[in-house]
Design a protein around this motif. Structure first.
Motif: not given
Lengths: 262, 64
Positions: A76-82, A103-107, A113-117
Protein backbone atom coordinates in the motif's frame (compact mmCIF):
# COMPACT_ATOMS: atom_id res chain seq x y z
CA UNK A 1 -44.56 2.33 -42.69
CA UNK A 2 -48.28 2.72 -42.18
CA UNK A 3 -50.73 0.20 -40.78
CA UNK A 4 -52.89 -1.90 -43.12
CA UNK A 5 -56.45 -0.62 -43.77
CA UNK A 6 -58.87 -1.78 -41.12
CA UNK A 7 -56.11 -2.76 -38.74
CA UNK A 8 -55.56 -0.38 -35.87
CA UNK A 9 -51.97 0.68 -35.33
CA UNK A 10 -50.10 -1.19 -32.65
CA UNK A 11 -51.04 0.33 -29.36
CA UNK A 12 -48.38 0.92 -26.78
CA UNK A 13 -48.62 -2.11 -24.50
CA UNK A 14 -49.69 -1.15 -21.03
CA UNK A 15 -47.08 -1.57 -18.34
CA UNK A 16 -48.54 -4.20 -16.01
CA UNK A 17 -46.10 -3.39 -13.26
CA UNK A 18 -46.06 0.07 -11.73
CA UNK A 19 -42.62 1.66 -11.90
CA UNK A 20 -42.25 1.70 -8.13
CA UNK A 21 -42.91 -2.03 -7.67
CA UNK A 22 -39.85 -4.22 -7.00
CA UNK A 23 -38.93 -6.77 -9.68
CA UNK A 24 -40.74 -10.03 -9.17
CA UNK A 25 -38.43 -13.03 -9.12
CA UNK A 26 -39.39 -15.89 -11.37
CA UNK A 27 -40.83 -18.71 -9.34
CA UNK A 28 -39.35 -22.14 -10.01
CA UNK A 29 -36.86 -20.89 -12.61
CA UNK A 30 -33.22 -19.90 -12.25
CA UNK A 31 -32.32 -16.43 -13.38
CA UNK A 32 -30.12 -16.33 -16.46
CA UNK A 33 -28.75 -12.92 -15.60
CA UNK A 34 -24.95 -13.05 -15.37
CA UNK A 35 -25.01 -10.58 -12.49
CA UNK A 36 -27.29 -12.87 -10.49
CA UNK A 37 -25.17 -15.90 -11.29
CA UNK A 38 -22.02 -14.04 -10.33
CA UNK A 39 -23.57 -12.81 -7.08
CA UNK A 40 -24.88 -16.23 -6.13
CA UNK A 41 -21.57 -17.87 -6.88
CA UNK A 42 -19.69 -15.20 -4.93
CA UNK A 43 -21.89 -15.63 -1.87
CA UNK A 44 -21.71 -19.41 -2.16
CA UNK A 45 -17.91 -19.51 -2.48
CA UNK A 46 -17.18 -16.74 -0.01
CA UNK A 47 -19.99 -15.94 2.43
CA UNK A 48 -19.68 -12.50 4.08
CA UNK A 49 -18.86 -13.95 7.50
CA UNK A 50 -15.95 -15.84 5.93
CA UNK A 51 -14.83 -12.91 3.78
CA UNK A 52 -14.75 -10.50 6.73
CA UNK A 53 -14.55 -12.64 9.88
CA UNK A 54 -14.59 -11.20 13.39
CA UNK A 55 -12.28 -13.84 14.84
CA UNK A 56 -9.35 -16.05 13.97
CA UNK A 57 -8.12 -19.40 15.30
CA UNK A 58 -5.84 -19.10 18.32
CA UNK A 59 -2.84 -20.43 16.40
CA UNK A 60 -2.88 -17.24 14.31
CA UNK A 61 -1.66 -15.39 17.43
CA UNK A 62 1.97 -15.89 16.41
CA UNK A 63 4.53 -13.53 14.92
CA UNK A 64 5.09 -15.83 11.95
CA UNK A 65 1.52 -15.08 10.80
CA UNK A 66 2.21 -11.34 10.73
CA UNK A 67 4.37 -11.14 7.63
CA UNK A 68 1.59 -11.61 5.08
CA UNK A 69 -0.21 -8.51 6.24
CA UNK A 70 3.15 -6.72 6.61
CA UNK A 71 3.72 -7.38 2.91
CA UNK A 72 0.31 -5.93 2.06
CA UNK A 73 0.96 -2.87 4.24
CA UNK A 74 4.25 -2.31 2.42
CA UNK A 75 2.51 -2.71 -0.93
CA UNK A 76 0.00 0.00 0.00
CA UNK A 77 2.86 2.39 0.83
CA UNK A 78 4.59 1.43 -2.43
CA UNK A 79 1.49 2.20 -4.49
CA UNK A 80 0.81 5.48 -2.67
CA UNK A 81 4.37 6.82 -2.89
CA UNK A 82 4.67 5.59 -6.49
CA UNK A 83 1.54 7.53 -7.48
CA UNK A 84 3.03 10.70 -6.02
CA UNK A 85 6.35 10.11 -7.83
CA UNK A 86 4.52 9.48 -11.11
CA UNK A 87 2.58 12.72 -10.73
CA UNK A 88 5.61 14.87 -9.93
CA UNK A 89 8.20 13.44 -12.32
CA UNK A 90 11.97 12.75 -12.31
CA UNK A 91 13.15 16.35 -11.90
CA UNK A 92 11.17 16.55 -8.67
CA UNK A 93 12.32 13.26 -7.21
CA UNK A 94 15.97 13.98 -8.09
CA UNK A 95 16.33 17.65 -7.26
CA UNK A 96 14.06 18.58 -4.35
CA UNK A 97 14.17 17.61 -0.70
CA UNK A 98 10.56 16.43 -0.61
CA UNK A 99 11.14 14.53 -3.86
CA UNK A 100 14.16 12.77 -2.30
CA UNK A 101 11.99 11.92 0.69
CA UNK A 102 9.26 10.28 -1.39
CA UNK A 103 11.86 8.59 -3.56
CA UNK A 104 13.33 7.07 -0.41
CA UNK A 105 9.90 6.13 0.94
CA UNK A 106 9.25 4.31 -2.33
CA UNK A 107 12.60 2.50 -2.24
CA UNK A 108 12.44 1.47 1.41
CA UNK A 109 8.82 0.32 1.20
CA UNK A 110 9.93 -1.94 -1.66
CA UNK A 111 12.74 -3.22 0.55
CA UNK A 112 10.21 -3.88 3.33
CA UNK A 113 7.83 -5.54 0.86
CA UNK A 114 10.44 -8.05 -0.27
CA UNK A 115 11.80 -8.51 3.25
CA UNK A 116 8.35 -9.32 4.66
CA UNK A 117 7.38 -11.38 1.62
CA UNK A 118 10.50 -13.56 1.89
CA UNK A 119 9.97 -14.21 5.62
CA UNK A 120 6.29 -14.92 4.86
CA UNK A 121 7.34 -17.33 2.12
CA UNK A 122 9.84 -19.12 4.41
CA UNK A 123 7.22 -19.43 7.14
CA UNK A 124 4.61 -20.85 4.78
CA UNK A 125 7.11 -23.18 3.12
CA UNK A 126 8.22 -24.74 6.40
CA UNK A 127 4.63 -25.18 7.59
CA UNK A 128 3.68 -26.72 4.20
CA UNK A 129 0.97 -24.13 3.66
CA UNK A 130 -0.42 -25.95 0.63
CA UNK A 131 -2.02 -28.52 2.97
CA UNK A 132 -5.79 -28.92 3.17
CA UNK A 133 -6.66 -27.92 -0.38
CA UNK A 134 -4.62 -24.71 -0.25
CA UNK A 135 -2.51 -25.39 -3.33
CA UNK A 136 -3.94 -22.40 -5.17
CA UNK A 137 -3.17 -20.13 -2.21
CA UNK A 138 0.46 -21.24 -2.34
CA UNK A 139 0.65 -20.96 -6.14
CA UNK A 140 -0.79 -17.44 -6.29
CA UNK A 141 1.61 -16.34 -3.54
CA UNK A 142 4.57 -17.76 -5.45
CA UNK A 143 3.42 -16.03 -8.64
CA UNK A 144 3.11 -12.72 -6.79
CA UNK A 145 6.74 -13.08 -5.77
CA UNK A 146 7.82 -13.88 -9.33
CA UNK A 147 5.87 -10.95 -10.81
CA UNK A 148 7.14 -8.55 -8.13
CA UNK A 149 10.76 -9.17 -9.16
CA UNK A 150 10.48 -7.63 -12.67
CA UNK A 151 8.24 -4.96 -11.15
CA UNK A 152 11.17 -3.91 -8.94
CA UNK A 153 13.72 -4.31 -11.74
CA UNK A 154 11.77 -2.00 -14.06
CA UNK A 155 11.67 0.49 -11.20
CA UNK A 156 15.44 0.48 -10.86
CA UNK A 157 15.83 1.20 -14.60
CA UNK A 158 13.17 3.95 -14.44
CA UNK A 159 15.10 6.14 -12.01
CA UNK A 160 16.48 8.40 -14.78
CA UNK A 161 20.07 8.55 -13.53
CA UNK A 162 23.42 6.86 -14.08
CA UNK A 163 22.44 4.04 -11.73
CA UNK A 164 19.47 3.13 -13.90
CA UNK A 165 21.61 3.27 -17.05
CA UNK A 166 24.19 0.98 -15.48
CA UNK A 167 21.54 -1.52 -14.33
CA UNK A 168 19.79 -1.44 -17.72
CA UNK A 169 22.94 -2.14 -19.71
CA UNK A 170 23.95 -4.93 -17.33
CA UNK A 171 20.51 -6.55 -17.08
CA UNK A 172 19.82 -6.47 -20.82
CA UNK A 173 22.45 -9.19 -21.26
CA UNK A 174 20.52 -11.40 -18.83
CA UNK A 175 17.28 -10.76 -20.73
CA UNK A 176 18.92 -11.44 -24.09
CA UNK A 177 20.48 -14.64 -22.79
CA UNK A 178 17.04 -16.05 -21.94
CA UNK A 179 15.52 -14.84 -25.21
CA UNK A 180 13.09 -12.17 -23.98
CA UNK A 181 15.11 -9.11 -24.95
CA UNK A 182 13.10 -8.56 -28.13
CA UNK A 183 9.96 -7.61 -26.23
CA UNK A 184 11.45 -6.70 -22.84
CA UNK A 185 14.13 -4.17 -23.71
CA UNK A 186 15.72 -2.72 -20.59
CA UNK A 187 17.30 0.14 -22.53
CA UNK A 188 13.86 1.28 -23.77
CA UNK A 189 12.87 3.70 -21.03
CA UNK A 190 9.28 4.19 -22.22
CA UNK A 191 8.64 0.46 -22.26
CA UNK A 192 10.23 -0.07 -18.84
CA UNK A 193 8.30 2.84 -17.33
CA UNK A 194 5.01 1.49 -18.70
CA UNK A 195 5.78 -1.91 -17.25
CA UNK A 196 6.73 -0.35 -13.94
CA UNK A 197 3.85 2.02 -13.30
CA UNK A 198 1.02 0.22 -15.11
CA UNK A 199 1.22 -3.39 -16.26
CA UNK A 200 3.22 -5.06 -13.51
CA UNK A 201 1.66 -3.18 -10.54
CA UNK A 202 -1.80 -4.08 -11.83
CA UNK A 203 -0.71 -7.71 -12.06
CA UNK A 204 0.77 -7.66 -8.54
CA UNK A 205 -2.29 -6.01 -6.99
CA UNK A 206 -4.77 -8.33 -8.74
CA UNK A 207 -2.75 -11.39 -7.75
CA UNK A 208 -2.52 -10.20 -4.14
CA UNK A 209 -6.31 -9.69 -4.07
CA UNK A 210 -6.83 -13.19 -5.48
CA UNK A 211 -4.33 -14.59 -2.96
CA UNK A 212 -6.14 -12.96 -0.01
CA UNK A 213 -9.57 -14.09 -1.26
CA UNK A 214 -8.28 -17.65 -1.53
CA UNK A 215 -6.89 -17.39 2.02
CA UNK A 216 -10.28 -16.23 3.23
CA UNK A 217 -12.03 -19.02 1.33
CA UNK A 218 -9.76 -21.82 2.59
CA UNK A 219 -8.97 -20.42 6.02
CA UNK A 220 -5.57 -19.78 7.57
CA UNK A 221 -3.34 -22.82 7.40
CA UNK A 222 -2.92 -24.35 10.88
CA UNK A 223 0.44 -25.47 12.25
CA UNK A 224 1.27 -29.05 11.29
CA UNK A 225 0.91 -30.42 14.84
CA UNK A 226 -2.59 -28.93 15.19
CA UNK A 227 -3.55 -30.45 11.85
CA UNK A 228 -2.37 -33.84 13.09
CA UNK A 229 -4.21 -33.49 16.41
CA UNK A 230 -7.36 -32.43 14.59
CA UNK A 231 -7.11 -35.45 12.31
CA UNK A 232 -6.71 -37.69 15.34
CA UNK A 233 -9.66 -36.07 17.10
CA UNK A 234 -11.80 -36.37 13.99
CA UNK A 235 -11.04 -40.05 13.93
CA UNK A 236 -12.09 -40.23 17.57
CA UNK A 237 -8.79 -41.69 18.68
CA UNK A 238 -7.53 -38.79 20.79
CA UNK A 239 -9.98 -38.56 23.66
CA UNK A 240 -13.13 -40.02 22.25
CA UNK A 241 -14.56 -36.62 21.37
CA UNK A 242 -15.37 -36.08 17.73
CA UNK A 243 -14.67 -32.70 16.27
CA UNK A 244 -17.22 -31.53 13.76
CA UNK A 245 -15.99 -27.99 13.23
CA UNK A 246 -12.29 -27.28 13.80
CA UNK A 247 -13.00 -23.54 13.94
CA UNK A 248 -15.12 -23.88 17.06
CA UNK A 249 -14.36 -27.25 18.62
CA UNK A 250 -10.72 -28.10 18.13
CA UNK A 251 -7.42 -26.78 19.44
CA UNK A 252 -7.57 -24.04 16.86
CA UNK A 253 -10.90 -22.71 18.04
CA UNK A 254 -11.88 -19.18 17.17
CA UNK A 255 -10.64 -16.78 19.80
CA UNK A 256 -11.32 -13.27 18.65
CA UNK A 257 -9.10 -10.93 16.70
CA UNK A 258 -5.67 -12.40 16.45
CA UNK A 259 -3.69 -10.40 13.94
CA UNK A 260 -2.99 -11.42 10.40
CA UNK A 261 -5.00 -14.04 8.58
CA UNK A 262 -2.42 -15.03 6.01
CA UNK B 1 30.13 16.02 -3.36
CA UNK B 2 27.46 17.58 -1.17
CA UNK B 3 25.53 14.29 -1.31
CA UNK B 4 28.63 12.44 -0.17
CA UNK B 5 29.13 14.88 2.69
CA UNK B 6 25.60 14.20 3.98
CA UNK B 7 25.71 10.40 3.56
CA UNK B 8 25.88 8.34 6.73
CA UNK B 9 28.35 5.94 5.09
CA UNK B 10 31.04 6.73 2.57
CA UNK B 11 29.63 5.33 -0.67
CA UNK B 12 32.42 6.64 -2.87
CA UNK B 13 34.04 3.29 -3.52
CA UNK B 14 33.23 0.01 -5.30
CA UNK B 15 30.85 -2.27 -3.39
CA UNK B 16 32.37 -4.72 -0.93
CA UNK B 17 31.52 -8.27 -1.93
CA UNK B 18 31.55 -11.75 -0.43
CA UNK B 19 33.00 -14.40 -2.75
CA UNK B 20 32.69 -18.11 -2.08
CA UNK B 21 33.05 -20.50 -5.01
CA UNK B 22 30.44 -19.38 -7.54
CA UNK B 23 28.55 -17.27 -4.96
CA UNK B 24 29.19 -13.56 -5.42
CA UNK B 25 27.17 -11.28 -3.15
CA UNK B 26 27.47 -7.67 -2.09
CA UNK B 27 27.93 -7.17 1.64
CA UNK B 28 24.70 -5.17 1.68
CA UNK B 29 22.76 -8.16 0.35
CA UNK B 30 24.46 -10.52 2.81
CA UNK B 31 23.41 -8.20 5.66
CA UNK B 32 19.78 -8.17 4.44
CA UNK B 33 19.70 -11.97 4.10
CA UNK B 34 21.14 -12.29 7.61
CA UNK B 35 18.51 -9.90 8.98
CA UNK B 36 15.75 -11.89 7.30
CA UNK B 37 17.01 -15.10 8.91
CA UNK B 38 17.20 -13.44 12.34
CA UNK B 39 13.67 -12.03 12.01
CA UNK B 40 12.37 -15.41 10.80
CA UNK B 41 13.71 -17.26 13.84
CA UNK B 42 12.61 -14.52 16.23
CA UNK B 43 9.10 -14.71 14.74
CA UNK B 44 9.00 -18.41 15.54
CA UNK B 45 10.51 -18.17 19.01
CA UNK B 46 9.07 -14.97 20.49
CA UNK B 47 5.61 -15.19 22.09
CA UNK B 48 2.88 -13.11 20.49
CA UNK B 49 1.37 -10.48 22.81
CA UNK B 50 -1.89 -11.72 24.27
CA UNK B 51 -1.61 -15.25 22.88
CA UNK B 52 -1.41 -16.88 26.33
CA UNK B 53 -4.37 -14.82 27.58
CA UNK B 54 -6.48 -15.86 24.58
CA UNK B 55 -5.57 -19.51 25.03
CA UNK B 56 -6.41 -19.34 28.75
CA UNK B 57 -9.71 -17.62 28.02
CA UNK B 58 -10.60 -20.31 25.51
CA UNK B 59 -9.73 -23.11 27.95
CA UNK B 60 -11.77 -21.42 30.66
CA UNK B 61 -14.67 -20.80 28.33
CA UNK B 62 -14.61 -17.08 29.06
CA UNK B 63 -14.56 -14.21 26.65
CA UNK B 64 -11.44 -13.96 24.54
Amino acid sequence: MSAAPGVPPNPVPPNPVPPSAPPTPAVGTRSKSWTVKLRERGVRELPPERLLPDGQPTYVASWIYVFGVASIASLIVIIGSGMILALKGPAWWHETGVGHFFNSIHLWSVEMFFFAMVVHLWGKYWMAAWRGGRARVWITGAIVFLVAVPCALTGYVSQQNFDSQWIATQAKDAMNSVGVGAFFNLTNFGQMYSYHILLLPIAVVLLVILHVLLVRRNGVVPPIEIDERLAAMRAGSADGRRVENPDTDGPGALAGPAGDQS
Amino acid sequence: MSVLATAVFNLYHPAHTVDWEFIHLSVANVVVIGLMLIVFFLAILLPFPGAARRAAARRGGGPS
